[in-house]
Scaffold this motif. Sequence first.
Motif, PDB file in Angstrom:
ATOM      1  N   GLU A 124      37.737  52.691  27.269  1.00 40.47           N
ATOM      2  CA  GLU A 124      39.107  52.644  26.796  1.00 40.47           C
ATOM      3  C   GLU A 124      40.243  53.075  27.816  1.00 40.47           C
ATOM      4  OE1 GLU A 124      41.523  53.432  22.664  1.00 40.47           O
ATOM      5  OE2 GLU A 124      40.180  54.621  23.635  1.00 40.47           O
ATOM      6  N   SER A 126      40.143  53.474  30.994  1.00 40.88           N
ATOM      7  CA  SER A 126      39.904  52.485  32.038  1.00 40.88           C
ATOM      8  C   SER A 126      40.909  51.426  31.949  1.00 40.88           C
ATOM      9  CB  SER A 126      38.692  52.471  32.694  1.00 40.88           C
ATOM     10  OG  SER A 126      37.971  51.535  32.014  1.00 40.88           O
ATOM     11  N   HIS A 127      40.779  50.983  30.754  1.00 44.13           N
ATOM     12  CA  HIS A 127      41.610  49.685  30.404  1.00 44.13           C
ATOM     13  C   HIS A 127      43.114  49.872  30.038  1.00 44.13           C
ATOM     14  CE1 HIS A 127      37.461  48.033  30.668  1.00 44.13           C
ATOM     15  NE2 HIS A 127      38.169  46.959  30.922  1.00 44.13           N
TER      16      HIS A 127
END
Length: 207
Positions: A124, A126-127
């Motif tokens: 999560e 990283s996005h």
Amino acid sequence: MSTFAFEHPRDGVLREGARGRTSRPKTTGWWGMVWLCATEAMLFASFLGAYFFLRGNIDAFAAEGGRYVPLTLPAIMTVVLLSSSATAWWAERGIERGDSVRLRIGLGVTMLLGLAFLSLQAVEYSHRDSSWTTSAYDSLFITITGFHGAHVAAGLLMNAYVQLRAWLGHFDDEHHAAVSNVLLYWHFVDGVWVLLFAVLYLSPRLF
């Protein structure tokens, strides 16, 4: 025959002989864990208090950013973590019946679910298109969820400790206070996540 009571010298179990009733006084370790959870609850409460204060008083808080955060991954994370509470409960009920195999399996599955939660949280992060400096909302979001993730990691270390002891045969139906104390902490951490999910993910969409 009149009832009588005595404390077992090993496990501190108070027994009433005439009726065969048994009560287990709370251990020092249990009370210590309760107070630890209470202090941690106050820390999370202070974070959430800051969240609502800034949200209500700073125009640049940008809580609306939370309205566009996809809920699919956080919802999966929530199911995973709540499932770990179920397996932890299953493990504890097992050792209360003297089933050490069930304890080891339950603790192992609980650990895997906890690791899965942290892995999904890393995905999560990283996005996310935002960072600490994007808005007050994003700064608090990362701080609060990261702080909770650290608590999950601490719970996993505790789990590893009691798992080692479980494999060494230290627990039975009368001697498993360490298991109960660690799983009390785990249930607390899972309960906190439900609150964070409601505040950080759902509330920006609702008001």
